[in-house]
Design a protein around this motif. Structure first.
Motif, PDB file in Angstrom:
ATOM      1  N   ILE A  32       0.842  -1.200   0.000  1.00  0.00           N
ATOM      2  CA  ILE A  32       0.000   0.000   0.000  1.00  0.00           C
ATOM      3  C   ILE A  32       0.878   1.250   0.000  1.00  0.00           C
ATOM      4  O   ILE A  32       0.547   2.256  -0.617  1.00  0.00           O
ATOM      5  CB  ILE A  32      -0.961  -0.008   1.215  1.00  0.00           C
ATOM      6  CG1 ILE A  32      -2.043  -1.060   1.007  1.00  0.00           C
ATOM      7  CG2 ILE A  32      -1.571   1.377   1.466  1.00  0.00           C
ATOM      8  CD1 ILE A  32      -2.902  -1.331   2.229  1.00  0.00           C
ATOM      9  N   ARG A  33       2.024   1.158   0.655  1.00  0.00           N
ATOM     10  CA  ARG A  33       2.944   2.296   0.762  1.00  0.00           C
ATOM     11  C   ARG A  33       3.947   2.367  -0.389  1.00  0.00           C
ATOM     12  O   ARG A  33       4.873   3.150  -0.355  1.00  0.00           O
ATOM     13  CB  ARG A  33       3.648   2.244   2.107  1.00  0.00           C
ATOM     14  CG  ARG A  33       2.723   2.613   3.244  1.00  0.00           C
ATOM     15  CD  ARG A  33       3.212   2.138   4.589  1.00  0.00           C
ATOM     16  NE  ARG A  33       2.323   2.594   5.658  1.00  0.00           N
ATOM     17  CZ  ARG A  33       1.133   2.079   5.928  1.00  0.00           C
ATOM     18  NH1 ARG A  33       0.659   1.098   5.192  1.00  0.00           N
ATOM     19  NH2 ARG A  33       0.397   2.535   6.920  1.00  0.00           N
ATOM     20  N   GLY A  34       3.786   1.522  -1.417  1.00  0.00           N
ATOM     21  CA  GLY A  34       4.596   1.639  -2.617  1.00  0.00           C
ATOM     22  C   GLY A  34       5.613   0.541  -2.868  1.00  0.00           C
ATOM     23  O   GLY A  34       6.313   0.563  -3.870  1.00  0.00           O
ATOM     24  N   SER A  35       5.704  -0.427  -1.978  1.00  0.00           N
ATOM     25  CA  SER A  35       6.658  -1.520  -2.166  1.00  0.00           C
ATOM     26  C   SER A  35       6.133  -2.523  -3.195  1.00  0.00           C
ATOM     27  O   SER A  35       4.931  -2.687  -3.363  1.00  0.00           O
ATOM     28  CB  SER A  35       6.887  -2.239  -0.838  1.00  0.00           C
ATOM     29  OG  SER A  35       7.707  -3.372  -1.023  1.00  0.00           O
ATOM     30  N   THR A  36       7.047  -3.205  -3.851  1.00  0.00           N
ATOM     31  CA  THR A  36       6.667  -4.270  -4.787  1.00  0.00           C
ATOM     32  C   THR A  36       6.986  -5.650  -4.219  1.00  0.00           C
ATOM     33  O   THR A  36       6.893  -6.652  -4.920  1.00  0.00           O
ATOM     34  CB  THR A  36       7.409  -4.089  -6.124  1.00  0.00           C
ATOM     35  OG1 THR A  36       8.819  -4.123  -5.879  1.00  0.00           O
ATOM     36  CG2 THR A  36       7.016  -2.790  -6.802  1.00  0.00           C
ATOM     37  N   ILE A  37       7.323  -5.713  -2.945  1.00  0.00           N
ATOM     38  CA  ILE A  37       7.704  -6.977  -2.316  1.00  0.00           C
ATOM     39  C   ILE A  37       6.501  -7.919  -2.250  1.00  0.00           C
ATOM     40  O   ILE A  37       5.353  -7.470  -2.145  1.00  0.00           O
ATOM     41  CB  ILE A  37       8.291  -6.714  -0.906  1.00  0.00           C
ATOM     42  CG1 ILE A  37       9.071  -7.924  -0.416  1.00  0.00           C
ATOM     43  CG2 ILE A  37       7.208  -6.298   0.079  1.00  0.00           C
ATOM     44  CD1 ILE A  37       9.941  -7.661   0.800  1.00  0.00           C
ATOM     45  N   THR A  38       6.770  -9.210  -2.329  1.00  0.00           N
ATOM     46  CA  THR A  38       5.728 -10.231  -2.170  1.00  0.00           C
ATOM     47  C   THR A  38       5.974 -10.976  -0.863  1.00  0.00           C
ATOM     48  O   THR A  38       7.048 -10.896  -0.276  1.00  0.00           O
ATOM     49  CB  THR A  38       5.752 -11.249  -3.322  1.00  0.00           C
ATOM     50  OG1 THR A  38       7.003 -11.950  -3.286  1.00  0.00           O
ATOM     51  CG2 THR A  38       5.569 -10.564  -4.673  1.00  0.00           C
ATOM     52  N   ARG A  39       4.979 -11.714  -0.412  1.00  0.00           N
ATOM     53  CA  ARG A  39       5.143 -12.472   0.826  1.00  0.00           C
ATOM     54  C   ARG A  39       6.230 -13.523   0.681  1.00  0.00           C
ATOM     55  O   ARG A  39       6.988 -13.785   1.601  1.00  0.00           O
ATOM     56  CB  ARG A  39       3.836 -13.146   1.257  1.00  0.00           C
ATOM     57  CG  ARG A  39       3.959 -13.639   2.718  1.00  0.00           C
ATOM     58  CD  ARG A  39       2.836 -14.509   3.157  1.00  0.00           C
ATOM     59  NE  ARG A  39       2.883 -15.882   2.750  1.00  0.00           N
ATOM     60  CZ  ARG A  39       3.787 -16.784   3.138  1.00  0.00           C
ATOM     61  NH1 ARG A  39       4.786 -16.441   3.885  1.00  0.00           N
ATOM     62  NH2 ARG A  39       3.721 -18.022   2.739  1.00  0.00           N
ATOM     63  N   GLU A  40       6.323 -14.115  -0.486  1.00  0.00           N
ATOM     64  CA  GLU A  40       7.350 -15.137  -0.717  1.00  0.00           C
ATOM     65  C   GLU A  40       8.747 -14.546  -0.581  1.00  0.00           C
ATOM     66  O   GLU A  40       9.645 -15.156   0.007  1.00  0.00           O
ATOM     67  CB  GLU A  40       7.170 -15.781  -2.096  1.00  0.00           C
ATOM     68  CG  GLU A  40       5.936 -16.656  -2.238  1.00  0.00           C
ATOM     69  CD  GLU A  40       4.646 -15.851  -2.394  1.00  0.00           C
ATOM     70  OE1 GLU A  40       4.703 -14.658  -2.784  1.00  0.00           O
ATOM     71  OE2 GLU A  40       3.583 -16.410  -2.089  1.00  0.00           O
ATOM     72  N   VAL A  41       8.946 -13.356  -1.126  1.00  0.00           N
ATOM     73  CA  VAL A  41      10.246 -12.687  -1.026  1.00  0.00           C
ATOM     74  C   VAL A  41      10.519 -12.313   0.427  1.00  0.00           C
ATOM     75  O   VAL A  41      11.625 -12.509   0.939  1.00  0.00           O
ATOM     76  CB  VAL A  41      10.309 -11.445  -1.941  1.00  0.00           C
ATOM     77  CG1 VAL A  41      11.549 -10.615  -1.671  1.00  0.00           C
ATOM     78  CG2 VAL A  41      10.254 -11.876  -3.400  1.00  0.00           C
ATOM     79  N   TYR A  42       9.499 -11.779   1.116  1.00  0.00           N
ATOM     80  CA  TYR A  42       9.686 -11.385   2.513  1.00  0.00           C
ATOM     81  C   TYR A  42      10.033 -12.605   3.372  1.00  0.00           C
ATOM     82  O   TYR A  42      10.885 -12.532   4.245  1.00  0.00           O
ATOM     83  CB  TYR A  42       8.442 -10.677   3.060  1.00  0.00           C
ATOM     84  CG  TYR A  42       8.710 -10.039   4.402  1.00  0.00           C
ATOM     85  CD1 TYR A  42       9.295  -8.784   4.483  1.00  0.00           C
ATOM     86  CD2 TYR A  42       8.431 -10.709   5.585  1.00  0.00           C
ATOM     87  CE1 TYR A  42       9.585  -8.210   5.704  1.00  0.00           C
ATOM     88  CE2 TYR A  42       8.711 -10.154   6.809  1.00  0.00           C
ATOM     89  CZ  TYR A  42       9.294  -8.899   6.859  1.00  0.00           C
ATOM     90  OH  TYR A  42       9.592  -8.346   8.084  1.00  0.00           O
TER      91      TYR A  42
END
Length: 67
Positions: A32-42
């Motif tokens: 929501i704040r602009g990140s493109t991260i996914t749960r898998e990456v996190y």
């Protein structure tokens, strides 16, 4: 003894647990704040194997400190 990457990963996980966030909830708020991260990456980062972008780190830490 843990290597620095494992210590960093443990710290991220600790902050997330401290604020009662699931990985999914935190990642959604980061997106929501602009990140493109996914749960898998996190998940990979929290496991001590991935690298987090500075932008994503700032969003993650600022969100956990705002709530």
């Amino acid at each position: 003894m843990q290597n620095p990457k494992q210590i960093f990963a443990s710290t991220l996980k600790y902050l997330r647990y401290k604020h009662h966030f699931s990985q999914e909830k935190l990642v959604i708020q980061m997106q929501i704040r602009g990140s493109t991260i996914t749960r898998e990456v996190y998940k990979f980062i929290e496991s001590g194997f991935g690298n987090i972008k500075v932008f994503d780190l700032v969003i993650s830490v600022s969100y956990t400190h705002l709530t």
